[in-house]
Design a protein around this motif. Sequence first.
Motif, mmCIF file in Angstrom:
data_model
loop_
_atom_site.group_PDB
_atom_site.id
_atom_site.type_symbol
_atom_site.label_atom_id
_atom_site.label_comp_id
_atom_site.label_asym_id
_atom_site.label_seq_id
_atom_site.Cartn_x
_atom_site.Cartn_y
_atom_site.Cartn_z
ATOM 1 N N ILE A 152 97.016 33.215 -1.374
ATOM 2 C CA ILE A 152 96.111 33.286 -0.229
ATOM 3 C C ILE A 152 96.945 33.422 1.043
ATOM 4 O O ILE A 152 98.170 33.332 0.999
ATOM 5 C CB ILE A 152 95.202 32.034 -0.138
ATOM 6 N N SER A 153 96.300 33.627 2.155
ATOM 7 C CA SER A 153 97.017 33.798 3.414
ATOM 8 C C SER A 153 97.833 32.550 3.748
ATOM 9 O O SER A 153 97.339 31.430 3.650
ATOM 10 C CB SER A 153 96.026 34.068 4.553
ATOM 11 N N GLY A 154 99.079 32.789 4.135
ATOM 12 C CA GLY A 154 99.963 31.690 4.520
ATOM 13 C C GLY A 154 99.856 31.320 5.983
ATOM 14 O O GLY A 154 100.670 30.531 6.487
ATOM 15 N N ASN A 155 98.866 31.848 6.667
ATOM 16 C CA ASN A 155 98.685 31.562 8.092
ATOM 17 C C ASN A 155 98.218 30.120 8.279
ATOM 18 O O ASN A 155 97.126 29.745 7.840
ATOM 19 C CB ASN A 155 97.665 32.538 8.685
ATOM 20 N N THR A 156 99.019 29.311 8.949
ATOM 21 C CA THR A 156 98.699 27.886 9.124
ATOM 22 C C THR A 156 98.023 27.591 10.466
ATOM 23 O O THR A 156 97.841 26.430 10.820
ATOM 24 C CB THR A 156 99.974 27.031 9.021
ATOM 25 N N SER A 157 97.635 28.632 11.193
ATOM 26 C CA SER A 157 97.000 28.403 12.497
ATOM 27 C C SER A 157 95.635 27.736 12.346
ATOM 28 O O SER A 157 95.098 27.199 13.310
ATOM 29 C CB SER A 157 96.859 29.721 13.255
ATOM 30 N N ARG A 158 95.074 27.754 11.148
ATOM 31 C CA ARG A 158 93.771 27.104 10.954
ATOM 32 C C ARG A 158 93.894 25.584 10.846
ATOM 33 O O ARG A 158 92.896 24.870 10.756
ATOM 34 C CB ARG A 158 93.061 27.665 9.718
ATOM 35 N N ILE A 159 95.124 25.061 10.822
ATOM 36 C CA ILE A 159 95.343 23.617 10.812
ATOM 37 C C ILE A 159 95.430 23.101 12.245
ATOM 38 O O ILE A 159 96.249 23.572 13.041
ATOM 39 C CB ILE A 159 96.638 23.251 10.063
ATOM 40 N N LYS A 160 94.604 22.149 12.596
ATOM 41 C CA LYS A 160 94.629 21.510 13.907
ATOM 42 C C LYS A 160 94.977 20.039 13.723
ATOM 43 O O LYS A 160 94.421 19.369 12.844
ATOM 44 C CB LYS A 160 93.280 21.630 14.610
ATOM 45 N N ILE A 161 95.886 19.532 14.544
ATOM 46 C CA ILE A 161 96.367 18.160 14.404
ATOM 47 C C ILE A 161 95.796 17.293 15.520
ATOM 48 O O ILE A 161 95.860 17.649 16.700
ATOM 49 C CB ILE A 161 97.907 18.111 14.435
ATOM 50 N N TYR A 162 95.251 16.140 15.132
ATOM 51 C CA TYR A 162 94.703 15.186 16.092
ATOM 52 C C TYR A 162 95.393 13.844 15.870
ATOM 53 O O TYR A 162 95.259 13.233 14.805
ATOM 54 C CB TYR A 162 93.191 15.037 15.908
ATOM 55 N N ASN A 163 96.136 13.419 16.851
ATOM 56 C CA ASN A 163 96.807 12.127 16.786
ATOM 57 C C ASN A 163 96.375 11.312 17.996
ATOM 58 O O ASN A 163 97.116 11.107 18.942
ATOM 59 C CB ASN A 163 98.331 12.295 16.759
ATOM 60 N N HIS A 164 95.125 10.858 17.965
ATOM 61 C CA HIS A 164 94.595 10.074 19.080
ATOM 62 C C HIS A 164 95.193 8.678 19.128
ATOM 63 O O HIS A 164 95.000 7.952 20.091
ATOM 64 C CB HIS A 164 93.072 9.969 18.961
ATOM 65 N N ASP A 165 95.907 8.308 18.068
ATOM 66 C CA ASP A 165 96.528 6.990 18.018
ATOM 67 C C ASP A 165 98.012 7.114 18.330
ATOM 68 O O ASP A 165 98.864 6.492 17.713
ATOM 69 C CB ASP A 165 96.339 6.392 16.617
ATOM 70 N N ALA A 166 98.339 7.924 19.327
ATOM 71 C CA ALA A 166 99.725 8.296 19.617
ATOM 72 C C ALA A 166 100.575 7.124 20.085
ATOM 73 O O ALA A 166 101.800 7.215 20.114
ATOM 74 C CB ALA A 166 99.761 9.404 20.672
ATOM 75 N N ASP A 167 99.936 6.005 20.466
ATOM 76 C CA ASP A 167 100.709 4.846 20.899
ATOM 77 C C ASP A 167 101.321 4.088 19.722
ATOM 78 O O ASP A 167 102.101 3.169 19.911
ATOM 79 C CB ASP A 167 99.830 3.888 21.708
ATOM 80 N N THR A 168 100.975 4.458 18.489
ATOM 81 C CA THR A 168 101.580 3.853 17.311
ATOM 82 C C THR A 168 102.287 4.921 16.495
ATOM 83 O O THR A 168 101.951 6.100 16.555
ATOM 84 C CB THR A 168 100.527 3.156 16.426
ATOM 85 N N ALA A 169 103.278 4.498 15.734
ATOM 86 C CA ALA A 169 104.136 5.442 15.019
ATOM 87 C C ALA A 169 103.462 5.995 13.775
ATOM 88 O O ALA A 169 102.720 5.307 13.093
ATOM 89 C CB ALA A 169 105.444 4.755 14.632
ATOM 90 N N ILE A 170 103.739 7.260 13.496
ATOM 91 C CA ILE A 170 103.300 7.884 12.245
ATOM 92 C C ILE A 170 104.348 7.579 11.181
ATOM 93 O O ILE A 170 105.548 7.553 11.441
ATOM 94 C CB ILE A 170 103.145 9.404 12.448
#
Length: 601
Positions: A239-257
Motif C-alpha cells: 500500500i502507499s507508504g505516505n505517512t502524511s495521514r498520521i497526525k500526532i497529538y501530545n497534549h500531555d507534553a509536560d510529561t515524558a513519553i
Amino acid sequence: MRKQSFGEFILFTFTVLFCLQNFHLVTDVYAKSNIKTEKIKNNPSTVPQKSKSSFLVAMKIKNKNLLNTYVLKKNNKKFISTRQFSNLYGHNKYDLYKIKNYFYKYHLKVKIYHGNFILKVYGSIKNIQEALKFKFISVHKSGINVLKPNHKLTLPKRYQKNIIDIIGLTNYDGIDHKDNDVNKTSDLNLKSNTPQKFINRYNVSPLYNNYKSKSSIGIISFGDFNKSDIGTYWHKMGISGNTSRIKIYNHDADTAIDNNSSDETTMDLEQAGFVNPKANVNLYLSSPTISGLLTSLSDAVSDNKSDTLSLSWGISESEIKREIKLGILSKKYSQIINLILEQAAAQGISVFNSSGDNGAYDGISSGVTSLSVESPSSSPYITSVGATSIPVDYSINGQRIRIDKERAWSNDFLYPYFNKLKLYEANSSIFIPSYFAGTGGGFSKLNSVPTYQKNIKGIGSYNAIKYWDMSSGYAQQYTEPSLVSGKNSGRNVPDIVANGDPQSGYTVYHNNKWSISGGTSIVAPQIAGVDSLMVAKAKHRMGLWNPKIYSFSASHNSPFNPIDSINDNSNIYYVGQPGKTYNQATGLGTVNYYKLYKKMK
C-alpha cells in the motif's frame, strides 16, 4: 499486556532442541521466587523532582441514568456532538469556571475538555502543592516504595461537593509493559504473515468494495515512533507508504513519553493503517501511567476527530485494587474511566482494547496470583478483544506439534517442554512469559454484568482447567490438571477474538528490523481498522459495538464463530462451554466481519 515477539518463541524452541533429554512430570512446581513483587522504580515522567506536573479533576455529571440508557441501545446509529454531550450530561459551566478560577489564583493552567466533566490542571509542582495543600512523602508499603501526597487530594468544600475525585501526582500508577526482543524473519515469512492473513481469514475483503468516504482511526499509546519504519512497512506490504495521514497529538507534553514503548506504537500504526489504507490515523501520546491513559482518552474523545479508537495497553484489576489499598489511586478510578468511555459511545466512537497477554492471571507479572482481568478492557463501554491460535505446524526435539483448529491462545500445551527444561526455576523474565502467555479473559471485579450480556448462554457460568494451585499465594503446578465448573459474577471478558498467537502472528517493522509479533495487542488495531472500513462504507459511525454484537450472537445467521471446546482451548484457566454462545477464553468467538457489517449498517 504487551505483545510477545516471535523471536522469544524461536529462542525457546532452540533451547529445547539442545537441552534436557529426559522428560518427567513435575509435582508442585514452586515458583515463589519467580512471582515476587519487586520494588517499584520511580517513573521519571511523574516524580515531583520535575519542575512541572499535571493532574485530572473529574466532575460529577447530570442525567447519568439517561446517558447509560442512551449508549446501551442496540440500534444506535445517530450520535451526538461534544457540545450536545456537554449540554445534556456535562457539569454546569458556572461550577467549572469557579474551579478554573480557583486554580488560576495559584498560577496553574486549566483545560476543560469538551464534555464538561474532566479538567486537566498543570503547572509548577510548587504551585500544585499550594493549591491542593499537600506535601509529597515517600512511604514503603507491601514491599513497594511509593512517592505520593501525604493525604487524600481535595479542594475546599465549596468546590469538592461537585467533584468525583482527583487523579495523578504519584510515581506508582504506571501501565505495566515488557520489553520484547525482535527476530529477523525470512522473505517467506514476510509474505505469509502479513495482515492480509487477518483480512482473508475473517472475511474483511468485501468491505473494500465501493467505499470512498474517508474515516479516521485513533491510536492511544505511550511511545514515539519513526515515520520511516511505518512508510517502509506499508510500502513493502503493497500500500502507499505516505505517512502524511498520521497526525500526532501530545497534549500531555509536560510529561515524558516512554520511548521504550516505541515498538508498540509502531506496531499499532502499521496494523491499523494497513487494514484501512485510506484512513487518517490520529496518534495520542502521553506518559505511561493511569493518569496519562485517562488524559489521552480524554483528549481523543474531546477532540472527536476519530471514528474509532485502539488501545493496546492496560493494567490488571488486581493491581488496581492494590494501588487503591495503598492509597495511591482513586477509589473512583473505574467510575471515571467508564464516564469517559460513555462519552465516546454517545459520540459514536467505537473503542477496542486488548484483553491482556497473561491468560486468566493478568496480575501475575505484578506478583498477584489470583484470577484477574485487565482494565480498561473490563469496562462495559469498551469492546474487549482477545487472541487465538490458528492451525499451524512446527516441531520441537523432532516431535511434530500441530494446532489442528482455531483455539484460545495460550502456552498450556507446551508445559511438558517447559518442565523438562525446569523453566519453573528461571527468573520472572523467563518464567512468566513461558507459563503465563495467553489471551486474557474471565470475570471483572470492578464492573457488574452489563445489560447486553444478560440472558446470553455462557455468561456467568464457566468451565476451567486447574493447572495451578495459587492458594498459598505462589504458583504450584498440579501434576494432573483437573476440570472444574462453576458460576461467577461481573462483566465477562473478552467480547471477541482473532488470531494473535506469536507463532502464527504478523509481520512488524521496527528500528529497521523485521519481526513476527503477536498477542492481544496486535488484534486491537486490526479490528479498529475494520471498524473504520465499516464507517467509510456505511457513511456513519458504528458506536459502541457491544449492545449490537451480543444481540446478533443469539440471532439467526449469527456473524460469530464460537470456540467452545473444552479440550485444547484454555487461556491457562478458562476453557470452552460446548453449545454455549459465550466462553470466557474466547468471548463470542471469531467474527465474519462482512456478515457483521451487513447487520451493523
